[in-house]
Each structure stands twice: as C-alpha cells, then as structure tokens.
Design a protein around this motif. Structure first.
Motif, short mmCIF file in Angstrom:
data_model
loop_
_atom_site.label_atom_id
_atom_site.label_comp_id
_atom_site.label_asym_id
_atom_site.label_seq_id
_atom_site.Cartn_x
_atom_site.Cartn_y
_atom_site.Cartn_z
N GLN A 72 28.85 -31.04 59.72
CA GLN A 72 28.88 -31.05 58.26
C GLN A 72 29.28 -32.43 57.74
O GLN A 72 30.05 -33.15 58.37
CB GLN A 72 29.89 -30.04 57.72
CG GLN A 72 29.49 -28.62 57.95
CD GLN A 72 30.44 -27.65 57.27
OE1 GLN A 72 31.22 -28.02 56.40
NE2 GLN A 72 30.38 -26.40 57.66
N ARG A 95 25.09 -28.57 57.02
CA ARG A 95 25.53 -28.46 55.62
C ARG A 95 25.97 -29.83 55.12
O ARG A 95 26.71 -30.54 55.78
CB ARG A 95 26.68 -27.47 55.51
CG ARG A 95 27.17 -27.29 54.07
CD ARG A 95 28.25 -26.21 54.00
NE ARG A 95 27.71 -24.88 54.18
CZ ARG A 95 27.40 -24.05 53.19
NH1 ARG A 95 27.57 -24.41 51.94
NH2 ARG A 95 26.92 -22.85 53.44
N ARG A 97 27.99 -31.12 51.91
CA ARG A 97 28.84 -30.56 50.86
C ARG A 97 28.63 -31.27 49.51
O ARG A 97 28.04 -32.34 49.42
CB ARG A 97 30.31 -30.67 51.27
CG ARG A 97 30.67 -29.86 52.48
CD ARG A 97 30.93 -28.45 52.12
NE ARG A 97 31.33 -27.68 53.29
CZ ARG A 97 31.49 -26.40 53.26
NH1 ARG A 97 31.28 -25.72 52.17
NH2 ARG A 97 31.84 -25.75 54.36
N VAL A 118 21.91 -25.97 54.12
CA VAL A 118 22.41 -25.95 52.74
C VAL A 118 22.81 -27.36 52.32
O VAL A 118 23.48 -28.07 53.07
CB VAL A 118 23.65 -25.02 52.61
CG1 VAL A 118 24.20 -25.05 51.19
CG2 VAL A 118 23.31 -23.60 53.02
N GLU A 120 24.76 -28.75 49.03
CA GLU A 120 25.50 -28.23 47.89
C GLU A 120 25.27 -29.06 46.61
O GLU A 120 24.78 -30.18 46.65
CB GLU A 120 26.99 -28.16 48.22
CG GLU A 120 27.29 -27.14 49.30
CD GLU A 120 28.77 -27.02 49.62
OE1 GLU A 120 29.62 -27.67 48.95
OE2 GLU A 120 29.09 -26.27 50.56
#
Length: 195
Positions: A72, A95, A97, A118, A120
C-alpha cells in the motif's frame, strides 16, 4: 541514516560553501541518489506512510521507484513532493490511499502495476501536470475502484498507454464484463470507445 557525500568545501569567516557531486542518503526504508534524484524504496517495506521520507527530501526527489512487495501507498505518503516527475508502482501494490500523491504539481508520468484494486479519494488531486499513465493490463485497469474522479491519475487530462502504445481507439474485449466508475474520466486521446 547514513550519508555518503563527496564535497569541496571553501570556508571564509562569513560562510561555508559546499559543492557536492555525489550525495546519497540511505536509511532502513529507502535510498536517495542525488545524481539522478531517485528515491528507491527497499524490499522490506510493506506500506509507505506519511513521514517515512524526511521533509527535507520533498524538494529533491524527481523519481520514485517502489519495489515489488510493497502492498500500500499510505495517505499523504508523497503529498507535496513538488519536483516529483515520475513514479513506478509495482504489481504488488493493491491500494493507494487518499491524497497519496496530492499536490505533486510536476508529476508527469506514472507506471501503474497490475495489482491495484482501490485508489482512494483525491489520491492524485492537484497533480495537474500528469501527461502519461502507463498500464499493462486493460482488464485490471477497468476493475480498479477509483473512489472519485481525482483518485484517477487520468483526471487531469492525461493520456493512457497500454503496453507502451497510446490508446486512441479502444475496443473493450469480451473478457471485460464491467467498467468501474471513473475508469476513463479525464482521459485525453481516446477518440472512440467500442463496448
């Protein structure tokens, strides 16, 4: 932190002048090489977090290389790296963030790994100079959950490259069953999209 530096130092009673031709900075998480202004993270890092890189380096870093194994990129991890020009994100990152790359005003090029699931909200906000986003897998790209338009690096009128080829006319293959929100938001250069 270890600093490897070769310098020429001229001193008078009012100031010290240091001219460096080689300045490397290394700690447990990364190596920074002044010669090419590249910040390379080490393989022992699983999550890149805000504050992992000293504030003083934010103006020096132009290139970031993240090795396979990082999972991440944390909130604000690279926010405000004002001279950052390129970043390579490996397949292991799943991911990115919120605001991870916000305010990287000179970021021009991103190589996106195939493992991202993902991205964000506002991960790439105020990154108005992004020109090129490189991907290797269109199916994966269409399955990334971008939580907002500014989560997608294409949002600022960037061009998408698939396997180093600029996408102008895109035909989605039958293997792509759905396209997530904001997948092509802001993308410059796609003249036609056939589903």
């Amino acid at each position: 932190i270890n600093i490897v530096i070769s310098v020429l130092c001229i001193q008078n009673k009012d100031y010290v002048f240091i001219e460096s031709d080689n300045f490397d900075l290394e700690d447990e998480n990364y190596i920074f090489q002044e010669s090419d202004k590249t910040l390379t993270f080490k393989k022992n890092v699983a999550v890149i977090t805000q504050g992992m890189v000293p504030y003083v380096l934010r103006k020096s870093v132009e290139n970031i290389i993240i090795p396979d194994g990082v999972l991440q990129i944390g909130t604000y991890a690279f926010s405000g790296f004002e001279n950052l020009k390129s970043v390579t994100i490996p397949n292991s990152v799943n991911r990115i963030r919120s605001k991870a790359f916000s305010r990287c005003e000179n970021l021009k090029e991103i190589i996106m790994g195939n493992g991202i699931e993902v991205v964000e909200t506002s991960a790439f906000s105020s990154c108005n100079s992004i020109e090129k986003v490189y991907i290797k897998d269109l199916i994966n790209w269409c399955n990334i959950k971008f939580e907002s338009q500014l989560a997608n690096p294409l949002a600022n009128v960037a061009t998408l490259y698939l396997n180093n080829v600029c996408i102008n006319n895109l035909t989605l293959p039958d293997s792509i069953k759905s396209v997530k929100d904001y997948t092509f938001a802001g993308c410059h250069g796609i003249n036609s999209l056939i589903i």
